[in-house]
Each structure stands twice: as structure tokens, then as C-alpha cells.
Design a protein around this motif. Structure first.
Motif, PDB file in Angstrom:
ATOM      1  N   GLY A 102      72.304  18.770  59.912  1.00 11.63           N
ATOM      2  CA  GLY A 102      71.736  20.108  60.077  1.00 11.63           C
ATOM      3  C   GLY A 102      71.702  20.559  61.519  1.00 11.63           C
ATOM      4  O   GLY A 102      72.153  21.665  61.851  1.00 11.63           O
ATOM      5  N   LEU A 103      71.163  19.732  62.386  1.00 11.56           N
ATOM      6  CA  LEU A 103      71.044  20.139  63.784  1.00 11.56           C
ATOM      7  C   LEU A 103      72.396  20.311  64.454  1.00 11.56           C
ATOM      8  O   LEU A 103      72.592  21.255  65.220  1.00 11.56           O
ATOM      9  N   VAL A 147      65.914  28.895  59.964  1.00 13.32           N
ATOM     10  CA  VAL A 147      65.652  28.630  58.545  1.00 13.32           C
ATOM     11  C   VAL A 147      65.889  27.147  58.237  1.00 13.32           C
ATOM     12  O   VAL A 147      65.077  26.498  57.557  1.00 13.32           O
ATOM     13  N   GLY A 148      66.982  26.594  58.743  1.00 18.57           N
ATOM     14  CA  GLY A 148      67.264  25.179  58.541  1.00 18.57           C
ATOM     15  C   GLY A 148      66.199  24.292  59.167  1.00 18.57           C
ATOM     16  O   GLY A 148      65.797  23.278  58.591  1.00 18.57           O
ATOM     17  N   GLY A 149      65.720  24.672  60.347  1.00 15.61           N
ATOM     18  CA  GLY A 149      64.660  23.914  61.007  1.00 15.61           C
ATOM     19  C   GLY A 149      63.374  23.904  60.198  1.00 15.61           C
ATOM     20  O   GLY A 149      62.704  22.872  60.093  1.00 15.61           O
ATOM     21  N   MET A 204      60.892  18.995  54.751  1.00 12.91           N
ATOM     22  CA  MET A 204      61.351  17.702  54.252  1.00 12.91           C
ATOM     23  C   MET A 204      60.616  16.556  54.950  1.00 12.91           C
ATOM     24  O   MET A 204      60.232  15.569  54.324  1.00 12.91           O
ATOM     25  N   GLY A 205      60.413  16.679  56.255  1.00 17.00           N
ATOM     26  CA  GLY A 205      59.664  15.667  56.987  1.00 17.00           C
ATOM     27  C   GLY A 205      58.220  15.592  56.539  1.00 17.00           C
ATOM     28  O   GLY A 205      57.646  14.507  56.403  1.00 17.00           O
ATOM     29  N   THR A 206      57.630  16.744  56.265  1.00 15.76           N
ATOM     30  CA  THR A 206      56.263  16.795  55.759  1.00 15.76           C
ATOM     31  C   THR A 206      56.178  16.136  54.390  1.00 15.76           C
ATOM     32  O   THR A 206      55.204  15.447  54.078  1.00 15.76           O
ATOM     33  N   PHE A 242      70.508  26.933  52.090  1.00 18.53           N
ATOM     34  CA  PHE A 242      70.653  28.360  52.369  1.00 18.53           C
ATOM     35  C   PHE A 242      71.088  28.578  53.823  1.00 18.53           C
ATOM     36  O   PHE A 242      71.964  29.412  54.104  1.00 18.53           O
ATOM     37  N   ALA A 243      70.501  27.814  54.751  1.00 16.78           N
ATOM     38  CA  ALA A 243      70.857  27.951  56.166  1.00 16.78           C
ATOM     39  C   ALA A 243      72.322  27.585  56.397  1.00 16.78           C
ATOM     40  O   ALA A 243      73.020  28.268  57.156  1.00 16.78           O
TER      41      ALA A 243
END
Length: 123
Positions: free
Chosen positions: A61-62, A80-82, A88-90, A113-114
Motif C-alpha cells: 500500500g505505501l 484513503v489507503g492510510g 486494519m492495524g486497529t 478502493f484506494a
């Protein structure tokens, strides 16, 4: 060289979309198989699977969304991806159960979506 970099970035976005979809399938099927049928809890709910998936999602992603901003100048897909990656991390910190599943599904949906928006912005 530029065409090669664009092809790599497009492949990374595609991999991000596929990884998001696989994560969602894993989450839904895991909940059904473990919750309803009582099958596969040890393998499907292993924390290692979730940590590896998050690391892959973060890396893909990054890199691809970051390259997208550099290429087309639109920060929206990265933002949006961030947010999706943060959800997801949460979810990993929430532990197993409905909150984890909802956070994961929301997160991977935003990440997918991102990546789609990133591909469209590059056209």
C-alpha cells in the motif's frame, strides 16, 4: 525505464486489490467456519497470519499509493489507503471477534478502493 516503473506500480496496485480481497474472504470465511461450524480455529485465527497480512498490506500500500501520488499528484488514494491500513492495524489490536472482523473488512475495503482510485488517477 519510466514505462517499466509504471508497470511495476500498476502490478503493485493490482496486488493490493487482490490482497485486500483475500483478506476479506479470510475474515468472512474464518468467522463462518470458526463461529458457525467450529472448524479451523487454530489455523484461521492465528495471529501470525494477521501480522503477515498487515505487513504485506503496509508494504504494498505505501509503496504503490506513494508512487501514485508522485506520478499523478493526487493524495486522495494515499489518504484513503492510510485510513484503511490504520483500521486494519486497529483490528489486530482489538483481538478476535466481531470488532476485529468489522474493522478489518472496513479497512481492506478502503485499501482496495484506494488502489482502484490510484489506478484510475494514473490514466
Amino acid at each position: 525505464m519510466r514505462r517499466t516503473l509504471l508497470a511495476i506500480r500498476n502490478r503493485l496496485d493490482g496486488a493490493g486489490i487482490i490482497l485486500s480481497g483475500l483478506c476479506m474472504v479470510h475474515c468472512v470465511l474464518g468467522a463462518v467456519l470458526v463461529g458457525v461450524l467450529g472448524l479451523g480455529g487454530g489455523a484461521l485465527l492465528s495471529p501470525a497470519i494477521h501480522r503477515v497480512g498487515l505487513v504485506l498490506a503496509l508494504a504494498i500500500g505505501l509503496v504503490s499509493l506513494g508512487f501514485g501520488v508522485m506520478r499523478h499528484g493526487r493524495a486522495g488514494p494515499l489518504v484513503v489507503g492510510g485510513i484503511g491500513l490504520a483500521l486494519m492495524g486497529t483490528a489486530i489490536m482489538a483481538g478476535h471477534g466481531l470488532p476485529e472482523a468489522l474493522l478489518t473488512i472496513a479497512g481492506v475495503s478502503l485499501v482496495a478502493f484506494a488502489h482502484i482510485r490510484n489506478l484510475h488517477a494514473a490514466c
